[in-house]
Design an enzyme around this catalytic site. Structure first.
Site, PDB file in Angstrom:
ATOM      1  N   ARG A  97       0.983  -1.137  -0.050  1.00 25.74           N
ATOM      2  CA  ARG A  97      -0.240  -0.076   0.033  1.00 25.74           C
ATOM      3  C   ARG A  97       0.824   1.444  -0.092  1.00 25.74           C
ATOM      4  NH1 ARG A  97      -1.796   0.908   4.408  1.00 25.74           N
ATOM      5  NH2 ARG A  97      -1.188  -0.972   5.522  1.00 25.74           N
ATOM      6  N   TYR A 240      -1.246  -3.450  -6.758  1.00 24.46           N
ATOM      7  CA  TYR A 240      -1.002  -4.459  -5.533  1.00 24.46           C
ATOM      8  C   TYR A 240      -2.080  -4.449  -4.395  1.00 24.46           C
ATOM      9  CZ  TYR A 240       2.250  -7.390  -2.966  1.00 24.46           C
ATOM     10  OH  TYR A 240       2.793  -8.273  -2.086  1.00 24.46           O
ATOM     11  N   LYS A 249      -9.468  -2.773   1.610  1.00 22.89           N
ATOM     12  CA  LYS A 249      -9.245  -1.507   2.550  1.00 22.89           C
ATOM     13  C   LYS A 249      -9.957  -0.560   2.033  1.00 22.89           C
ATOM     14  CE  LYS A 249      -6.116  -3.819   4.473  1.00 22.89           C
ATOM     15  NZ  LYS A 249      -6.173  -4.229   6.025  1.00 22.89           N
ATOM     16  N   HIS A 269     -10.538  -3.041  11.599  1.00 14.82           N
ATOM     17  CA  HIS A 269      -9.283  -3.914  10.918  1.00 14.82           C
ATOM     18  C   HIS A 269      -8.989  -4.885  12.126  1.00 14.82           C
ATOM     19  CE1 HIS A 269      -5.088  -3.787   9.643  1.00 14.82           C
ATOM     20  NE2 HIS A 269      -5.484  -4.680   8.631  1.00 14.82           N
ATOM     21  N   SER A 292      -1.285  -3.758  10.468  1.00 13.33           N
ATOM     22  CA  SER A 292      -0.664  -4.522   9.386  1.00 13.33           C
ATOM     23  C   SER A 292       0.573  -5.130   9.646  1.00 13.33           C
ATOM     24  CB  SER A 292      -0.420  -3.570   8.121  1.00 13.33           C
ATOM     25  OG  SER A 292      -1.553  -2.835   7.909  1.00 13.33           O
ATOM     26  N   CYS A 294       1.062  -7.584  11.953  1.00 13.07           N
ATOM     27  CA  CYS A 294       1.457  -7.809  13.393  1.00 13.07           C
ATOM     28  C   CYS A 294       0.692  -8.850  13.941  1.00 13.07           C
ATOM     29  CB  CYS A 294       1.157  -6.578  14.136  1.00 13.07           C
ATOM     30  SG  CYS A 294       2.034  -5.137  13.780  1.00 13.07           S
ATOM     31  N   ASP A 317      -8.823 -10.407   8.840  1.00 16.07           N
ATOM     32  CA  ASP A 317      -8.331  -8.854   8.592  1.00 16.07           C
ATOM     33  C   ASP A 317      -9.287  -7.883   8.683  1.00 16.07           C
ATOM     34  OD1 ASP A 317      -6.276  -7.366   7.493  1.00 16.07           O
ATOM     35  OD2 ASP A 317      -7.469  -6.735   6.002  1.00 16.07           O
ATOM     36  N   ARG A 412       2.660 -11.908  -0.450  1.00 20.95           N
ATOM     37  CA  ARG A 412       1.682 -12.470   0.128  1.00 20.95           C
ATOM     38  C   ARG A 412       0.899 -13.454  -0.674  1.00 20.95           C
ATOM     39  NH1 ARG A 412      -1.296  -8.655   4.151  1.00 20.95           N
ATOM     40  NH2 ARG A 412       0.293  -7.295   4.769  1.00 20.95           N
TER      41      ARG A 412
HETATM   42  P1  GTP Z   1      -2.014  -7.619   7.638  1.00 23.87           P
HETATM   43  O1  GTP Z   1      -2.559  -8.872   6.405  1.00 23.87           O
HETATM   44  O2  GTP Z   1      -1.047  -6.843   6.981  1.00 23.87           O
HETATM   45  O3  GTP Z   1      -3.132  -6.899   7.973  1.00 23.87           O
HETATM   46  O4  GTP Z   1      -1.298  -8.090   8.722  1.00 23.87           O
HETATM   47  P2  GTP Z   1      -1.756  -9.463   9.812  1.00 23.87           P
HETATM   48  O5  GTP Z   1      -2.058  -8.537  11.135  1.00 23.87           O
HETATM   49  O6  GTP Z   1      -2.603 -10.431   9.355  1.00 23.87           O
HETATM   50  O7  GTP Z   1      -0.230 -10.055   9.953  1.00 23.87           O
HETATM   51  P3  GTP Z   1       0.295 -11.331  10.023  1.00 23.87           P
HETATM   52  O8  GTP Z   1      -0.659 -12.177  10.807  1.00 23.87           O
HETATM   53  O9  GTP Z   1       0.545 -11.937   8.675  1.00 23.87           O
HETATM   54  O10 GTP Z   1       1.573 -11.116  10.706  1.00 23.87           O
HETATM   55  C1  GTP Z   1       2.888 -11.695  10.448  1.00 23.87           C
HETATM   56  C2  GTP Z   1       3.793 -11.262  11.159  1.00 23.87           C
HETATM   57  O11 GTP Z   1       3.872 -11.185  12.742  1.00 23.87           O
HETATM   58  C3  GTP Z   1       4.959 -12.226  10.925  1.00 23.87           C
HETATM   59  O12 GTP Z   1       6.362 -11.524  11.093  1.00 23.87           O
HETATM   60  C4  GTP Z   1       4.710 -13.441  12.078  1.00 23.87           C
HETATM   61  O13 GTP Z   1       6.139 -14.006  12.341  1.00 23.87           O
HETATM   62  C5  GTP Z   1       4.432 -12.261  13.349  1.00 23.87           C
HETATM   63  N1  GTP Z   1       3.827 -12.839  14.517  1.00 23.87           N
HETATM   64  C6  GTP Z   1       2.405 -13.335  14.504  1.00 23.87           C
HETATM   65  N2  GTP Z   1       1.974 -13.960  15.761  1.00 23.87           N
HETATM   66  C7  GTP Z   1       3.179 -13.623  16.459  1.00 23.87           C
HETATM   67  C8  GTP Z   1       3.431 -13.739  17.687  1.00 23.87           C
HETATM   68  O14 GTP Z   1       2.654 -14.386  18.624  1.00 23.87           O
HETATM   69  N3  GTP Z   1       4.799 -13.617  18.402  1.00 23.87           N
HETATM   70  C9  GTP Z   1       5.649 -13.186  17.488  1.00 23.87           C
HETATM   71  N4  GTP Z   1       7.049 -12.781  17.880  1.00 23.87           N
HETATM   72  N5  GTP Z   1       5.413 -12.810  16.242  1.00 23.87           N
HETATM   73  C10 GTP Z   1       4.389 -12.957  15.518  1.00 23.87           C
HETATM   74  C1  SPV Z   2      -2.721  -4.456   5.336  1.00 21.67           C
HETATM   75  O1  SPV Z   2      -1.786  -3.931   4.985  1.00 21.67           O
HETATM   76  O2  SPV Z   2      -3.273  -4.234   6.505  1.00 21.67           O
HETATM   77  C2  SPV Z   2      -3.371  -5.552   4.560  1.00 21.67           C
HETATM   78  C3  SPV Z   2      -2.516  -5.891   3.339  1.00 21.67           C
HETATM   79  O3  SPV Z   2      -3.988  -6.164   5.141  1.00 21.67           O
HETATM   80  S1  SPV Z   2      -3.287  -4.801   1.816  1.00 21.67           S
HETATM   81  O4  SPV Z   2      -4.629  -5.366   1.676  1.00 21.67           O
HETATM   82  O5  SPV Z   2      -2.377  -4.695   0.887  1.00 21.67           O
HETATM   83  O6  SPV Z   2      -3.641  -3.486   2.552  1.00 21.67           O
HETATM   84 MN    MN Z   3      -4.576  -5.667   7.207  1.00 21.66          MN
END
Ligand code: GTP
Ligand code: SPV
Ligand code: MN
Length: 633
Positions: A97, A240, A249, A269, A292, A294, A317, A412
């Protein structure tokens, strides 16, 4: 990007004009008049060579994916390892984004607020008119009908995306309920949001100059624009993710948040999960907002490491939440797929996501193995001797040694939610699931304890409003690693004034009173002096969920502290993990001076919201400071 040349050809190169009659003749019978007119008007502006109405069928998926393989846009993955799955590589200039090019075009600047980029709607329409004029020359304009939420559901909403990207069409087919059924609902009079998208890379210019297509057409100039008063979305220049899959979003968060404010609901979110206590059979529904990348996808698909609990996934999400007839808050996942971060995903960290992507998936910007499968940093398989990296170049362990990544950090997977082995049987329940607890979190190396419960409803909003998190790769134009405020994990996604949004939360809390879900602050990312995460995270986060639902059920006491109410050591299940009392104390350590500094900084941050900052937020800040003072005493 790309080369251009003059063409001698005559007629084939002239722009087509589209009469309403012609568009209607090529459209499915269900398409209503206003949609036909919108398609014709957009086509006459963007000047595509043809118009195609997407029906969402398997046949269409096969045809589009095959065409993209032939055009070099997609690489078909090894059908034995990853059936019906594809890899796309974007340009390095289009990997996430673009927050600096995302605009809220409300009539009044103050309605966008200080955390959004505002642009005058009339002026922006002029710019867009220029940018879209001829933007689709040489291409097909796809008409993509979609539903956010189960088809025909009372909380669901309809849309039409017009796009010149077949990559977007196939991703939308996974991420939304796309095609004929959505169009039928629109034909029956369902309200719909128009969303226009172009990659901004015409194959021909007005003067006849032609341009070769590329595997990832896009434009260096990008506009991701939203018109909240007229419910319109226009996106230009990027192919993207959230920039281009406009149901996600742009619609389900930015536009939906403004609709939700007007109509008394919430667009957030947030992931949604169901936690079942297997002893009693009691079900709890938890939503959680983390910025995002996290950990929402991880938590949504959590595999509990403690016995007696089962997690089922509803969404990873976005949550749309609405007060139900019983006065509780009900949540639906408006999406039909997961667009998840690949790096770090493995059978170790997220086995359910790994199983979800075994087929029928699109991967973007991951690495390709010699046997036609995918690879990324943190996947289970060790680094092979040879890969093709996300830029399409050879990649060997020598590159890894230099610190180069084979997969882009924001690479992704796009996968159907229905393929998730633990998808909840009620994930498509049209009326949603009743929410028992709401979590807010972020990446915080210091200060923020593992878990804290709100003191009162307004404190829950204060917790959401004061979320700060270390920036990830999910946006290209924000410095990764730096700590920034990301209230409610909605900083890039709130379609209106952030302080009005907090006011809206406070209003809904008042309306629902005791029935409004309790808020908890969580932090899996606190680091020790050695720079390592102190909490094991992932499946072990079930221990935190266990305490949370026992608090919700009133089965356990808590300790009043500075940031909220904390678990008692003896009440918290730490069986079988290597978290001793010292680590526990460090996870919950409160440094009053650090918190005093953080509240000073938060107060500064809040100042930009001026008069719109709700009085209750100011009151909560004062109460927070009283608790700091008490801790110091
Ligand atoms: P968006 O799709 O961008 O909105 O993000 P999301 O919040 O769904 O992100 P996602 O779950 O894919 O986050 C992945 C990142 O968080 C990776 O780097 C993981 O390793 C890290 N992560 C997730 N859960 C944990 C946890 O419990 N501990 C740690 N240390 N890292 C974590
Ligand atoms: C985020 O960035 O929070 C996402 C990925 O979930 S995107 O759909 O590209 O915004
Ligand atoms: Mn997201």
């Amino acid at each position: 990007c790309g080369s251009t040349s003059q063409t001698q050809e005559g007629n084939a190169m002239t722009d087509k004009t589209y009469t309403v009659e012609e568009v209607r003749a090529g459209a499915p019978a269900e398409a209503p008049e206003e949609l036909i007119e919108f398609v014709a008007k957009t086509a006459n502006l963007a000047k595509p060579d043809s118009i195609y109405w997407a029906d969402g069928s398997d046949e269409e998926w096969d045809r589009l994916t095959t065409e993209m393989v032939e055009a070099g846009v997609f690489t078909r993955l090894n059908p034995e390892k990853r059936p019906n799955s594809f890899l796309a590589r974007s340009l390095p200039s289009d990997v996430a984004r673009v927050e600096s090019r995302t605009f809220i075009c409300s009539e009044k600047e103050e309605d966008a607020g200080p955390t959004n980029h505002w642009y005058d709607p009339v002026e922006m329409k002029k710019i867009l008119h220029e940018k879209f004029d001829g933007a689709m020359r040489g291409r097909t304009m796809y008409v993509v009908p979609f539903s956010m939420g189960p088809l025909g559901g009372p909380i669901s909403k309809l849309g039409i995306e017009l796009t010149d990207s077949p990559y977007v069409v196939t991703n939308m087919r996974i991420m939304t309920r796309m095609g004929s059924k959505a169009l039928k609902l629109i034909g029956e009079g369902g309200e719909w949001v128009p969303a226009v998208h172009s990659v901004g890379y015409p194959l021909r210019d007005a003067d006849g100059t032609v341009r070769e297509d590329t595997a990832w057409p896009c434009n260096d100039e990008k506009y991701i624009t939203h018109f909240p008063e007229t419910n319109e979305i226009w996106s230009y220049g990027s192919g993207y993710g959230g920039n281009a899959l406009l149901g996600k979003k742009c619609y389900a968060l930015r536009i939906a948040s403004t609709m939700a404010r007007r109509q008394g609901w919430m667009a957030e979110h947030m992931l949604i999960l169901r936690l079942t206590d297997e002893k009693t059979g009691k079900q709890y529904h938890v939503t959680a907002a983390f910025p995002s990348a996290c950990g929402k996808t991880n938590l949504a698909m959590l595999q509990p490491t403690i016995p007696g609990y089962k997690v089922e996934t509803i969404g990873d999400d976005i949550a749309w939440m609405r007060p139900g007839p019983d006065g509780r808050l009900y949540a639906i996942n408006p999406e039909a797929g997961f667009f998840g971060v690949a790096p770090g995903t493995s059978y170790d960290t997220n086995p359910m996501a790994m199983d979800t992507m075994r087929g029928n998936s699109i991967f973007t910007n991951v690495a390709l193995t010699d046997d036609g499968d995918v690879w990324w940093e943190g996947i289970d398989a060790p680094l092979p001797d040879h890969l093709i990296d996300w830029t399409g170049k050879d990649y060997t362990p020598a590159d890894a040694a230099e610190g180069k990544k084979a997969a882009h950090p924001n690479s992704r997977f796009t996968v159907p939610a229905s393929q998730c082995p633990i998808i909840c049987k009620d994930w498509e329940a049209p009326q949603g699931v009743p929410v028992d607890a709401i979590l807010f979190g972020g990446r915080r190396a210091s200060n923020v304890p593992l878990v804290a419960e709100q003191y009162e409803n307004a404190h829950g909003v204060f917790i959401g409003a004061s979320v700060a998190s270390e920036v990830t790769a999910a946006a290209t134009d924000v410095k990764a690693g730096s700590l920034r405020h990301d209230p409610f994990a909605m900083l890039p996604f709130c379609g209106y004034h952030m302080a009005d949004y907090w006011g809206h939360w406070l209003e809904l809390q008042e309306k629902l009173g005791d029935k409004f879900p309790k808020v908890f602050q969580v932090n899996w990312f606190r680091k020790g002096p050695d720079g390592k995460f102190m909490w094991p995270g992932y499946g072990e986060n079930s221990r935190v969920l266990d305490w949370i639902v026992r608090r919700v059920g009133g089965q356990v006491d808590a300790i009043d502290g500075v940031t909220g109410r904390y678990p008692k050591f003896e009440d918290f299940n730490l069986d079988g993990i290597d978290v001793d009392k010292a680590t526990w104390d460090a996870l919950f350590e409160i440094d009053p001076d650090a918190w005093a500094a953080e509240m000073d900084e938060t107060e500064e941050y809040f100042k930009q919201f001026g008069d719109k900052l709700p009085a209750k937020i100011t009151e909560q800040l004062a109460k927070f400071r009283e608790r700091i003072a008490a801790a110091k005493a």
